[in-house]
Design an enzyme around this catalytic site. Structure first.
Site, PDB file in Angstrom:
ATOM      1  CB  CYS A 149      37.068  37.990  45.589  1.00 23.94           C
ATOM      2  SG  CYS A 149      37.355  38.074  43.804  1.00 23.94           S
ATOM      3  CB  CYS A 160      33.153  38.508  45.352  1.00 19.23           C
ATOM      4  SG  CYS A 160      33.342  39.097  43.618  1.00 19.23           S
ATOM      5  NE  ARG A 202      31.295  31.780  35.466  1.00 14.65           N
ATOM      6  CZ  ARG A 202      31.410  30.705  34.559  1.00 14.65           C
ATOM      7  NH1 ARG A 202      30.734  29.988  34.224  1.00 14.65           N
ATOM      8  NH2 ARG A 202      32.665  30.695  33.948  1.00 14.65           N
ATOM      9  NE  ARG A 224      44.103  42.196  37.842  1.00 11.34           N
ATOM     10  CZ  ARG A 224      44.138  41.163  37.101  1.00 11.34           C
ATOM     11  NH1 ARG A 224      45.170  40.276  37.256  1.00 11.34           N
ATOM     12  NH2 ARG A 224      43.180  40.941  36.238  1.00 11.34           N
ATOM     13  CB  CYS A 232      37.885  41.438  42.941  1.00  9.07           C
ATOM     14  SG  CYS A 232      36.477  41.593  42.120  1.00  9.07           S
ATOM     15  CB  CYS A 276      33.853  42.170  45.669  1.00  5.77           C
ATOM     16  SG  CYS A 276      35.620  41.229  45.813  1.00  5.77           S
TER      17      CYS A 276
END
Length: 345
Positions: free
Chosen positions: A38, A42, A45, A67, A69, A72
């Protein structure tokens, strides 16, 4: 490949906890438990710290089996930065104002999204950036031209009426007076004691034009050699009290009107400084990136040094990339004390 920049893992984690957009593009956050990476900002949580690894970019994270996100979109950071830089280049290279729709089409984004993206990265809308750039050119033209009329067209304005309308609010004086170095300006001044030493405050009819520590009226005269200087009177006391309050209570500093002039670049830097919350800091590199000029780190430092109104434009919130205080015109003790005052407040 984990984070290999001057930013350490602890500082990166603090940036993630703060969801600090200024760190987007400097690294990505790999979450091993979910297999994604991320942006630092981002909105998802926060993961447990034990499940986090930091990578220099998306390619390094993908090589580790992660991979991107989908919330974001960390790989879009480079595209966003490129879009802003391309738009800045287009604005600077055009003799005519460019429509928002044209700039958005060039970037591949919708006009509304591109407007938000440009403003978030530079602190100004594309139209405001173009106006600031034209004002910078006008400043240069006024200094070089023998006549104001020549400067009008040299700066790219369509005629004198448009020039005067645009410059009136920014300069606080007629353009011809500006060209003569401020001749005819009236400045009231006072030196007041504060918790950080003697505070020099100088004001025009528009606002504070100089705020500094441990300077005198003689120093002020050197900075404004062509202005008429008067010691403070009862009629101007409110402005001085507000300036003093801005130093002692940093949360009120943004409410004090100022009358300062800078180039388009300087004003971008000053606006970025003013956007930093009291008590927080940003590196010169972060500030340069936030205004769409990531390579202009030294120029950001110069813009901080050109600041005429300490605290009101909070250049004390700018730090070196390694986290040290760096320089400050009034000494590092005052810079440190200002930051401590803000953090306690």
């Amino acid at each position: 490949m984990t984070l290999q920049t001057s930013l350490d893992d602890d500082a990166a984690w603090q940036a993630v906890l703060a969801r600090d957009r200024h760190f987007d593009g400097r690294f990505v956050t790999g979450v091993l438990s979910t297999g994604i990476y991320c942006r630092p900002s981002c909105p998802a949580r926060h993961p447990a710290r034990a499940n986090v690894r930091f990578f220099v970019d998306g390619a390094a994270a993908r090589a580790a089996g992660l991979r991107a996100c989908r919330r974001c979109l960390p790989d879009d950071v480079a595209r966003d930065e490129r879009a802003v830089l391309d738009a800045i280049a287009a604005i600077r290279g055009s003799d005519e104002p460019l429509a928002l729709a044209a700039l958005a089409t060039q970037s591949g984004y919708s006009p509304a999204h591109f407007q938000r993206l440009f403003t978030r990265n530079t602190g100004l809308s594309p139209a405001a950036y173009a106006r600031a750039l034209r004002s910078e050119r006008a400043h240069t033209a006024l200094s070089a031209a023998d006549r104001v009329t020549d400067a009008v067209y040299d700066a790219g304005y369509s005629g004198p009426s448009r020039f005067y309308a645009a410059m009136k609010g920014r300069t606080g004086m007629e353009p011809s007076v500006w060209r003569r170095g401020g001749e005819g300006m009236t400045i009231h001044w006072a030196v007041m004691p504060c918790s950080l030493g003697d505070l020099l405050v100088a004001v025009t009819a528009k606002g504070v034009c100089r705020l500094s520590f441990n300077e005198t009226a003689a120093d002020l005269a050197k900075r404004f050699p062509n202005a008429t200087l008067h010691a403070a009177t009862a009629g101007t006391s409110d402005m001085f009290n507000r300036a003093l309050a801005g130093v002692e209570a940093p949360a009120t500093a943004a409410q004090v009107p100022i009358d300062v002039r800078g180039t388009a670049f300087q004003e971008l830097v000053w606006k970025a400084l003013s956007a930093i919350p009291p008590g927080e800091t940003r590196s010169y590199a972060q500030i340069a990136a936030s205004i769409g000029r990531p390579k202009a780190v030294r120029a950001v430092g110069s813009a901080c040094g050109a600041n005429q109104v300490a605290v009101l434009i909070p250049c004390h919130r700018a730090m070196r990339t390694d986290g040290t205080l760096g320089g400050y015109a009034y000494g590092l003790d005052i810079k440190s004390a200002l930051l401590d005052k803000e953090r306690k407040a």
